[in-house]
Write a protein that holds these residues in place. Structure first.
Motif, short mmCIF file in Angstrom:
data_model
loop_
_atom_site.label_atom_id
_atom_site.label_comp_id
_atom_site.label_asym_id
_atom_site.label_seq_id
_atom_site.Cartn_x
_atom_site.Cartn_y
_atom_site.Cartn_z
N GLY A 1 0.82 -1.20 0.00
CA GLY A 1 0.00 0.00 0.00
C GLY A 1 0.86 1.25 0.00
O GLY A 1 1.94 1.28 0.59
N PRO A 2 0.48 2.30 -0.72
CA PRO A 2 -0.81 2.42 -1.45
C PRO A 2 -0.77 1.87 -2.89
O PRO A 2 -1.60 2.27 -3.71
N HIS A 3 0.26 1.04 -3.26
CA HIS A 3 0.37 0.41 -4.58
C HIS A 3 0.46 1.47 -5.67
O HIS A 3 -0.33 1.50 -6.62
N LEU A 4 1.46 2.33 -5.55
CA LEU A 4 1.65 3.42 -6.50
C LEU A 4 2.13 2.86 -7.84
O LEU A 4 2.95 1.94 -7.90
N ARG A 5 1.64 3.49 -8.93
CA ARG A 5 2.06 3.05 -10.26
C ARG A 5 2.63 4.22 -11.08
O ARG A 5 3.62 4.06 -11.77
N PHE A 6 2.01 5.41 -10.95
CA PHE A 6 2.43 6.55 -11.77
C PHE A 6 3.16 7.59 -10.90
O PHE A 6 2.76 7.87 -9.77
N TYR A 7 4.22 8.17 -11.50
CA TYR A 7 4.98 9.24 -10.80
C TYR A 7 5.45 10.24 -11.83
O TYR A 7 5.94 9.87 -12.92
N ALA A 8 5.33 11.53 -11.52
CA ALA A 8 5.92 12.61 -12.30
C ALA A 8 6.47 13.65 -11.32
O ALA A 8 5.74 14.11 -10.42
N GLY A 9 7.74 13.99 -11.46
CA GLY A 9 8.36 14.94 -10.53
C GLY A 9 9.30 15.90 -11.22
O GLY A 9 9.96 15.54 -12.20
N ALA A 10 9.33 17.14 -10.74
CA ALA A 10 10.26 18.16 -11.23
C ALA A 10 11.13 18.62 -10.07
O ALA A 10 10.63 18.82 -8.96
N PRO A 11 12.44 18.75 -10.31
CA PRO A 11 13.35 19.08 -9.21
C PRO A 11 13.26 20.54 -8.78
O PRO A 11 13.05 21.43 -9.60
N ILE A 12 13.40 20.76 -7.49
CA ILE A 12 13.61 22.12 -6.95
C ILE A 12 15.11 22.32 -6.85
O ILE A 12 15.81 21.55 -6.19
N MET A 13 15.62 23.35 -7.53
CA MET A 13 17.07 23.55 -7.63
C MET A 13 17.52 24.76 -6.79
O MET A 13 16.78 25.73 -6.62
N HIS A 14 18.77 24.66 -6.33
CA HIS A 14 19.42 25.80 -5.65
C HIS A 14 20.92 25.68 -5.88
O HIS A 14 21.51 24.63 -5.62
N ILE A 15 21.49 26.76 -6.40
CA ILE A 15 22.92 26.83 -6.75
C ILE A 15 23.39 25.56 -7.48
O ILE A 15 24.45 24.99 -7.19
N GLY A 16 22.56 25.15 -8.46
CA GLY A 16 22.94 24.03 -9.30
C GLY A 16 22.74 22.66 -8.69
O GLY A 16 23.14 21.64 -9.29
N GLN A 17 22.14 22.59 -7.51
CA GLN A 17 21.93 21.32 -6.83
C GLN A 17 20.44 21.05 -6.65
O GLN A 17 19.65 21.97 -6.42
N THR A 18 20.05 19.76 -6.78
CA THR A 18 18.66 19.36 -6.53
C THR A 18 18.45 19.22 -5.03
O THR A 18 19.11 18.39 -4.37
N ALA B 1 8.33 26.97 -6.20
CA ALA B 1 8.60 26.46 -4.85
C ALA B 1 10.01 26.82 -4.41
O ALA B 1 10.25 27.19 -3.25
N GLY B 2 10.97 26.71 -5.34
CA GLY B 2 12.36 27.08 -5.01
C GLY B 2 12.47 28.56 -4.66
O GLY B 2 13.16 28.93 -3.71
N SER B 3 11.79 29.42 -5.45
CA SER B 3 11.83 30.86 -5.16
C SER B 3 11.20 31.16 -3.82
O SER B 3 11.70 31.99 -3.04
N LEU B 4 10.08 30.47 -3.54
CA LEU B 4 9.41 30.70 -2.25
C LEU B 4 10.30 30.26 -1.09
O LEU B 4 10.37 30.94 -0.05
#
Length: 499
Positions: free
Chosen positions: A114-131, A161-164
């Motif tokens: 559980g919860p038996h996840l199948r789909f994922y989409a993610g975008a990195p939050i970056m700072h000074i060239g690092q995730t 999100a990174g700017s915030l």
């Protein structure tokens, strides 16, 4: 959102010192749900019509959820999360259509259980060239296609999100700095208050003045009322106001430091003001003037006392030099023997010196009779306490009275040592000093009586010592010294006005 055996590449990325330093630079004081990130999670879920969305920071071992939708978790293991694989994508978004069919994710507990996840989409939050984190969406159903436009919007949300994060961290640091500044300003204000130092900031264009409590007290201004230059200047003593304003104008004109002493009009206390222009406009005109004010009343009083003392000392020195010249001439007339002259003159000089020393110790304000008696008689008595009996009122002598009477006492004591009561083992001096009122004014009546000494024979002529005794008080109007050469012992009657 978990995996049991992350790849060595992911583990190395999680532990990267450079990446962890970037995370540390943006990590909030409390790494957990933050309402300001909730809108981003909601938008991400809406973009994908996904049941789960997360805004997170990824540390070395922990993934912290700043916002989440569709899950109650607030953190997860960094080694076992989907988002950890973003660290190896060098800033690109990551899409997993069916985790169960992807060997990188198929063994994750959140996929197999559980919860038996199948789909994922993610975008990195970056700072000074690092995730440092991610904005991601998840679903329990697999998906075959995600448009480039939707992924672009997900990346934009990650940038937001990174700017915030950076804005919040900057706000946090500013708050800490402002708190430190406020604490330091409070400490300085308390120190100025404790030291009774007035401080003031004058807005030259508006005339408004900001002053601390010591300044208000020094100028006797109404506490809590608005201050301005007119009120401040009006509080200066009228005699000093024009000069003080003139010095301020000169400082405004030249940029030099203002330094002036003036009196407060209400209290008359002396104040020292110092300051200079603190800000100028683009055309070189003064805008703000910063200054301090100190209460220097005690110093001014001490300075004035010193000036008076020096004037008194100069006057006394001139009188004393004239007296010494007269003493030297008269002593020389009495003897042709240099040794005898030196002995007689040195004794008289010492008598004057003793009186001067006592007066100097009391800043030439006068001395009491007792120390003068002791200073002039003790050198000629073998046992002062046994040979000298004193009965007196409390008497305070001015400078002229002390010097003249001191010389009289010296001549009487030195004569008693040579010829009178102090020359015999059983001899004794009995001194009585009483203050009586004559026509409403105090007058000292002092009697010097010698007993137990050799029989006294009245001299056929008066030597300089007798003349000196009778004339040493000439500078004190109404004074007199009368000598009686009784066979039982010399008696001197002194009358000395004390006003």
């Amino acid at each position: 959102m978990n995996s049991n055996r992350p790849s060595s590449l992911v583990a190395a990325a999680l532990a990267s010192p450079e990446r962890l330093a970037a995370v540390e630079a943006t990590l909030p004081a409390y790494a957990g749900p933050d309402a300001e990130f909730t809108g981003i999670a909601d938008l991400a879920a809406g973009l994908f019509s996904a049941p789960i969305a997360v805004v997170s920071l990824i540390g070395g071992t922990t993934q912290w959820f700043l916002a989440r939708k569709g899950t109650a978790e607030v953190s997860a293991s960094a080694q076992d999360c989907f988002c950890a694989r973003l660290l190896t994508e060098t800033g690109a978004p990551l899409v997993i259509g069916d985790a169960l069919q992807d060997e990188r994710f198929s063994k994750l507990p959140s996929v197999t259980g559980g919860p038996h996840l199948r789909f994922y989409a993610g975008a990195p939050i970056m700072h000074i060239g690092q995730t440092i984190g991610s904005v991601c969406v998840l679903d329990v159903a697999p998906r075959d296609f995600v448009s480039d436009e939707v992924l672009l919007h997900l990346q934009q949300l990650a940038k937001l999100a990174g700017s915030l994060l950076l804005l919040k961290e900057e706000a946090r640091r500013r708050a800490i700095a402002n708190t430190a500044i406020a604490r330091e300003e409070q400490r300085q204000a308390s120190a100025l208050d404790a030291a009774n130092v007035g401080s003031w900031l004058w807005n030259i264009q508006t005339g408004a003045v900001v002053g601390n409590p010591p300044l208000v007290r020094m100028l006797d201004l109404k506490s809590g009322a608005a201050l301005n230059a007119r009120r401040i200047f009006s509080a200066i003593h009228v005699t000093d106001r024009k000069a003080t304003i003139g010095k301020l104008r000169e400082a405004l004109k030249t940029g030099a430091e203002y330094d002036g002493i003036f009196r407060a009009g209400a209290t008359g206390r002396w104040l020292l003001g110092r300051g200079r222009v603190h800000e100028w406009d683009s055309e070189g005109r003064p805008l703000m003037f910063l200054g301090i004010t100190l209460d220097v009343t005690e110093g001014q009083i001490a300075s004035e006392r010193m000036r008076l003392l020096l004037r008194e000392l100069n006057h006394r020195v001139k009188n004393t030099l004239a007296m010494l010249q007269s003493l030297a001439r008269q002593t020389l007339r009495q003897t042709n023997d240099p040794a005898a002259f030196m002995e007689a003159f040195a004794g008289r000089l010492q008598a004057i010196s003793e009186a001067h020393g006592l007066l100097s110790d009391h800043e030439w304000g006068g001395i009491r009779l007792t120390p003068l008696l002791r200073a002039q008689i003790r050198p000629y008595a073998d046992d002062f306490e046994a040979q000298v009996e004193i009965h007196k009122d409390e008497v305070h002598l001015g400078p002229d009275q002390a010097i003249g009477l001191g010389l009289v006492l010296h001549e009487l004591a030195s004569n008693a040592r040579k010829y009178g009561a102090l020359s015999a083992s059983g001899g004794k001096l009995v001194i009585t000093a009483r203050v009586v009122q004559e026509e409403g004014k105090p007058v000292l009546h002092m009697t010097w009586h010698e007993v137990g000494g050799p029989p006294v024979t009245p001299p056929k002529r008066h030597g300089f010592g007798v003349v000196l005794i009778e004339r040493s008080l000439d500078k004190v109007l109404g004074s007199s010294v009368h000598l009686e050469f009784l066979q039982s012992g010399l008696t001197a009657l002194v009358r000395l006005p004390l006003d």
